[in-house]
Write a protein that holds these residues in place. Structure first.
Motif, short mmCIF file in Angstrom:
data_model
loop_
_atom_site.label_atom_id
_atom_site.label_comp_id
_atom_site.label_asym_id
_atom_site.label_seq_id
_atom_site.Cartn_x
_atom_site.Cartn_y
_atom_site.Cartn_z
N TYR A 1 0.86 -1.15 -0.05
CA TYR A 1 -0.04 -0.02 -0.04
C TYR A 1 0.76 1.09 -0.17
O TYR A 1 2.08 0.92 0.22
CB TYR A 1 -0.96 -0.03 1.14
N ARG A 2 0.23 2.42 -0.32
CA ARG A 2 1.10 3.71 -0.35
C ARG A 2 0.36 4.81 0.13
O ARG A 2 -0.98 4.61 0.02
CB ARG A 2 1.78 3.97 -1.82
N GLN A 3 1.07 5.58 0.86
CA GLN A 3 0.21 6.99 1.22
C GLN A 3 1.01 7.99 1.00
O GLN A 3 2.18 8.26 1.41
CB GLN A 3 0.12 6.72 2.75
N ALA A 4 0.56 8.85 -0.06
CA ALA A 4 0.99 10.21 -0.02
C ALA A 4 0.71 11.44 0.89
O ALA A 4 -0.30 11.00 1.46
CB ALA A 4 0.54 10.59 -1.64
N PRO A 5 1.53 12.30 0.91
CA PRO A 5 1.16 13.37 1.77
C PRO A 5 -0.23 14.04 1.62
O PRO A 5 -0.47 14.37 0.47
CB PRO A 5 2.09 14.49 1.38
N GLY A 6 -0.97 14.24 2.66
CA GLY A 6 -2.34 14.56 2.56
C GLY A 6 -3.28 13.60 2.06
O GLY A 6 -4.44 14.02 1.67
N SER A 7 -2.73 12.37 1.67
CA SER A 7 -3.98 11.54 1.24
C SER A 7 -3.86 10.35 2.21
O SER A 7 -3.15 10.22 3.23
CB SER A 7 -3.57 11.01 -0.13
N TYR A 8 -4.99 9.38 1.92
CA TYR A 8 -4.97 8.31 2.58
C TYR A 8 -4.37 7.15 1.96
O TYR A 8 -3.78 7.23 0.88
CB TYR A 8 -6.43 7.96 2.62
N ARG A 9 -4.20 6.11 3.05
CA ARG A 9 -3.36 4.87 2.46
C ARG A 9 -4.24 3.97 1.44
O ARG A 9 -5.31 3.86 1.49
CB ARG A 9 -3.00 3.95 3.66
N LYS A 10 -3.62 3.89 0.10
CA LYS A 10 -4.34 3.35 -0.93
C LYS A 10 -3.40 1.83 -1.20
O LYS A 10 -2.47 1.74 -1.16
CB LYS A 10 -4.07 4.12 -2.16
N PHE A 11 -4.38 1.09 -1.64
CA PHE A 11 -3.91 -0.15 -2.17
C PHE A 11 -3.13 -0.12 -3.59
O PHE A 11 -3.35 0.75 -4.29
CB PHE A 11 -5.01 -1.05 -2.68
N VAL A 12 -2.00 -1.12 -3.50
CA VAL A 12 -1.16 -1.02 -4.69
C VAL A 12 -0.95 -2.40 -5.38
O VAL A 12 -1.25 -2.28 -6.43
CB VAL A 12 0.50 -0.75 -4.18
N ALA A 13 -0.84 -3.43 -4.64
CA ALA A 13 -0.78 -4.83 -5.01
C ALA A 13 -0.99 -5.91 -4.02
O ALA A 13 -0.55 -5.45 -2.75
CB ALA A 13 0.75 -5.11 -5.77
N ALA A 14 -1.48 -6.99 -4.27
CA ALA A 14 -1.60 -8.02 -3.17
C ALA A 14 -0.88 -9.50 -3.98
O ALA A 14 -1.15 -9.70 -5.10
CB ALA A 14 -2.80 -8.22 -2.65
N ILE A 15 -0.64 -10.27 -3.16
CA ILE A 15 -0.26 -11.84 -3.61
C ILE A 15 -0.67 -12.91 -2.58
O ILE A 15 -0.39 -12.79 -1.42
CB ILE A 15 1.29 -11.72 -4.01
N THR A 16 -1.55 -13.59 -3.03
CA THR A 16 -1.77 -14.84 -2.16
C THR A 16 -0.80 -15.88 -1.68
O THR A 16 0.27 -15.64 -2.48
CB THR A 16 -3.16 -15.35 -2.73
N SER A 17 -1.08 -16.71 -1.00
CA SER A 17 -0.16 -18.02 -0.68
C SER A 17 0.40 -18.79 -1.82
O SER A 17 1.45 -19.15 -1.96
CB SER A 17 -0.74 -18.55 0.36
N ASN A 18 -0.70 -18.68 -2.69
CA ASN A 18 -0.38 -19.48 -4.08
C ASN A 18 0.15 -18.77 -5.32
O ASN A 18 0.10 -19.15 -6.21
CB ASN A 18 -1.63 -20.44 -4.30
N GLY A 19 0.42 -17.69 -5.00
CA GLY A 19 0.79 -16.67 -6.12
C GLY A 19 0.02 -15.82 -6.88
O GLY A 19 0.40 -15.33 -7.81
N ASN A 20 -1.26 -16.13 -6.68
CA ASN A 20 -2.21 -15.27 -7.38
C ASN A 20 -2.02 -13.72 -6.94
O ASN A 20 -1.78 -13.23 -5.80
CB ASN A 20 -3.50 -15.49 -7.12
#
Length: 126
Positions: free
Chosen positions: A37-56
């Motif tokens: 996730y990432r959070q820019a100044p003055g903004s809320y935390r946003k989703f960037v990427a995810a990976i499951t245990s089996n690689g999806n």
């Protein structure tokens, strides 16, 4: 106790690349969904990427084709390879671990049983 430690942030010029790392301890990493996730100044935390245990994997539209999430279960590490960085990618980047996480749920953030890292700063200059 689950602990996450991010590293690899820094200052890079527009168009450059960085690889972020997230070292995980205190959990069965191979069973854990990881997210960035990432959070820019003055903004809320946003989703960037995810990976499951089996690689999806799943990505935010803003980073598709430029960022790649991966994991090394033997090393208990998650990575975020970032290419063609843009000034708007400037933010503090956080990794998160969630044994209950799915690709859908992680797009909203880890559950209350999830864990956050402390974050690493990425600054992209124009």
């Amino acid at each position: 106790q689950v602990q996450l430690v991010e590293s690899g942030g820094g200052l890079v010029q527009s168009g450059g690349s960085l690889r972020l790392s997230c070292a995980v301890s205190g959990t069965s990493f191979s069973l854990t969904t990881m997210g960035w996730y990432r959070q820019a100044p003055g903004s809320y935390r946003k989703f960037v990427a995810a990976i499951t245990s089996n690689g999806n994997t799943d990505y935010a539209d803003s980073v598709k084709g430029r960022f790649t999430i991966s994991r090394d279960n033997a090393k208990m590490m998650a990575y975020l390879q970032m290419h063609n960085l843009k000034p708007e990618d400037t933010a503090v980047y956080f990794c998160a671990a969630d044994r209950l996480g799915t690709l859908v749920s992680m797009s909203y953030g880890p559950s209350e049983l999830g864990t956050w890292g402390q974050g690493t700063q990425v600054t992209v200059s124009s």
